[in-house]
Design a protein around this motif. Structure first.
Motif, PDB file in Angstrom:
ATOM      1  N   ASP A  16       0.855  -1.178   0.000  1.00 19.71           N
ATOM      2  CA  ASP A  16       0.000   0.000   0.000  1.00 19.71           C
ATOM      3  C   ASP A  16       0.893   1.229   0.000  1.00 19.71           C
ATOM      4  O   ASP A  16       1.547   1.540   0.996  1.00 19.71           O
ATOM      5  N   GLU A  17       0.941   1.906  -1.141  1.00 16.07           N
ATOM      6  CA  GLU A  17       1.811   3.068  -1.290  1.00 16.07           C
ATOM      7  C   GLU A  17       1.457   4.183  -0.311  1.00 16.07           C
ATOM      8  O   GLU A  17       2.321   4.954   0.093  1.00 16.07           O
ATOM      9  N   ASN A  18       0.204   4.263   0.087  1.00 19.56           N
ATOM     10  CA  ASN A  18      -0.187   5.272   1.074  1.00 19.56           C
ATOM     11  C   ASN A  18       0.498   5.019   2.409  1.00 19.56           C
ATOM     12  O   ASN A  18       0.797   5.956   3.144  1.00 19.56           O
ATOM     13  N   ILE A  19       0.746   3.755   2.710  1.00 14.85           N
ATOM     14  CA  ILE A  19       1.455   3.409   3.948  1.00 14.85           C
ATOM     15  C   ILE A  19       2.954   3.614   3.771  1.00 14.85           C
ATOM     16  O   ILE A  19       3.592   4.305   4.561  1.00 14.85           O
ATOM     17  N   THR A  20       3.524   3.022   2.714  1.00  6.08           N
ATOM     18  CA  THR A  20       4.982   3.073   2.544  1.00  6.08           C
ATOM     19  C   THR A  20       5.501   4.490   2.315  1.00  6.08           C
ATOM     20  O   THR A  20       6.583   4.827   2.774  1.00  6.08           O
ATOM     21  N   SER A  21       4.729   5.334   1.619  1.00  2.40           N
ATOM     22  CA  SER A  21       5.196   6.710   1.399  1.00  2.40           C
ATOM     23  C   SER A  21       5.051   7.551   2.662  1.00  2.40           C
ATOM     24  O   SER A  21       5.632   8.632   2.756  1.00  2.40           O
ATOM     25  N   GLY A  22       4.299   7.049   3.652  1.00  2.00           N
ATOM     26  CA  GLY A  22       4.142   7.750   4.919  1.00  2.00           C
ATOM     27  C   GLY A  22       5.176   7.356   5.959  1.00  2.00           C
ATOM     28  O   GLY A  22       5.197   7.928   7.048  1.00  2.00           O
TER      29      GLY A  22
ATOM     30  N   SER B 172       8.498   7.242   8.016  1.00  2.00           N
ATOM     31  CA  SER B 172       9.572   8.196   8.305  1.00  2.00           C
ATOM     32  C   SER B 172      10.852   7.650   7.671  1.00  2.00           C
ATOM     33  O   SER B 172      10.916   6.485   7.266  1.00  2.00           O
ATOM     34  N   LYS B 173      11.872   8.481   7.588  1.00  2.00           N
ATOM     35  CA  LYS B 173      13.151   8.021   7.047  1.00  2.00           C
ATOM     36  C   LYS B 173      13.672   6.853   7.872  1.00  2.00           C
ATOM     37  O   LYS B 173      14.186   5.880   7.323  1.00  2.00           O
ATOM     38  N   ALA B 174      13.516   6.917   9.181  1.00  5.76           N
ATOM     39  CA  ALA B 174      13.994   5.831  10.054  1.00  5.76           C
ATOM     40  C   ALA B 174      13.241   4.528   9.768  1.00  5.76           C
ATOM     41  O   ALA B 174      13.862   3.457   9.726  1.00  5.76           O
ATOM     42  N   GLU B 175      11.913   4.614   9.580  1.00  8.96           N
ATOM     43  CA  GLU B 175      11.132   3.409   9.269  1.00  8.96           C
ATOM     44  C   GLU B 175      11.543   2.825   7.917  1.00  8.96           C
ATOM     45  O   GLU B 175      11.725   1.617   7.782  1.00  8.96           O
ATOM     46  N   ASP B 176      11.693   3.694   6.916  1.00 10.05           N
ATOM     47  CA  ASP B 176      12.101   3.243   5.583  1.00 10.05           C
ATOM     48  C   ASP B 176      13.493   2.620   5.646  1.00 10.05           C
ATOM     49  O   ASP B 176      13.735   1.558   5.066  1.00 10.05           O
ATOM     50  N   ASP B 177      14.413   3.265   6.341  1.00  7.19           N
ATOM     51  CA  ASP B 177      15.771   2.735   6.482  1.00  7.19           C
ATOM     52  C   ASP B 177      15.760   1.371   7.163  1.00  7.19           C
ATOM     53  O   ASP B 177      16.524   0.473   6.775  1.00  7.19           O
ATOM     54  N   ALA B 178      14.901   1.186   8.164  1.00 11.10           N
ATOM     55  CA  ALA B 178      14.830  -0.092   8.873  1.00 11.10           C
ATOM     56  C   ALA B 178      14.328  -1.198   7.945  1.00 11.10           C
ATOM     57  O   ALA B 178      14.875  -2.311   7.941  1.00 11.10           O
ATOM     58  N   VAL B 179      13.308  -0.910   7.142  1.00 10.62           N
ATOM     59  CA  VAL B 179      12.806  -1.903   6.185  1.00 10.62           C
ATOM     60  C   VAL B 179      13.898  -2.239   5.174  1.00 10.62           C
ATOM     61  O   VAL B 179      14.165  -3.412   4.888  1.00 10.62           O
TER      62      VAL B 179
END
Length: 129
Positions: free
Chosen positions: A10-16, A18-25
């Protein structure tokens, strides 16, 4: 055989994120892909930018029409893909399960055999390299 593991979320979730959350994934996904690469099974990997940054080319009755985005009636969007060399579909499914475990959100993975086509040549199931 070469398999494409096509990632949806769900792009609405992934684009929301934070940088820290994205970096962790991404860190967790890199952990999985490093194991696949070490086994000599990882091909190209691509992460697509959000659909808001893309264009869609459609056939119109008067010729091609370019519009913003792709627009789909779905909650899941194509986020990227992995190409992996596997002995069989079960091995590809196992890799997809590892990727899904590393990912956040309601992700799904489409697993398909890949066949390359060469102009004027016969289809091949793998690329030597």
């Amino acid at each position: 055989m070469l398999y494409a593991i096509i990632c949806y979320n769900d792009e609405n979730i992934t684009s929301g994120w934070s940088k820290a959350e994205d970096d962790a994934v991404m860190h967790r996904l890199i952990g999985v892909t490093q194991k696949i690469a070490a086994a000599g099974k990882l091909g190209p990997v691509a992460r697509l930018q959000p659909t808001t940054q893309g264009k869609m080319l459609r056939k119109g009755k008067d010729g091609p029409v370019v519009i913003d985005g792709p627009y789909a009636e779905t909650k899941e969007h194509l986020l990227g893909f992995y190409l992996v060399e596997c002995a069989d579909v079960d091995e590809a499914v196992d890799i997809a399960k590892q990727l899904q475990q590393a990912n956040s959100g309601p992700s799904s993975y489409d697993i398909r055999p890949v066949m390359f086509f060469t102009p004027g040549g016969k289809p091949v199931e793998r690329v030597e390299g």
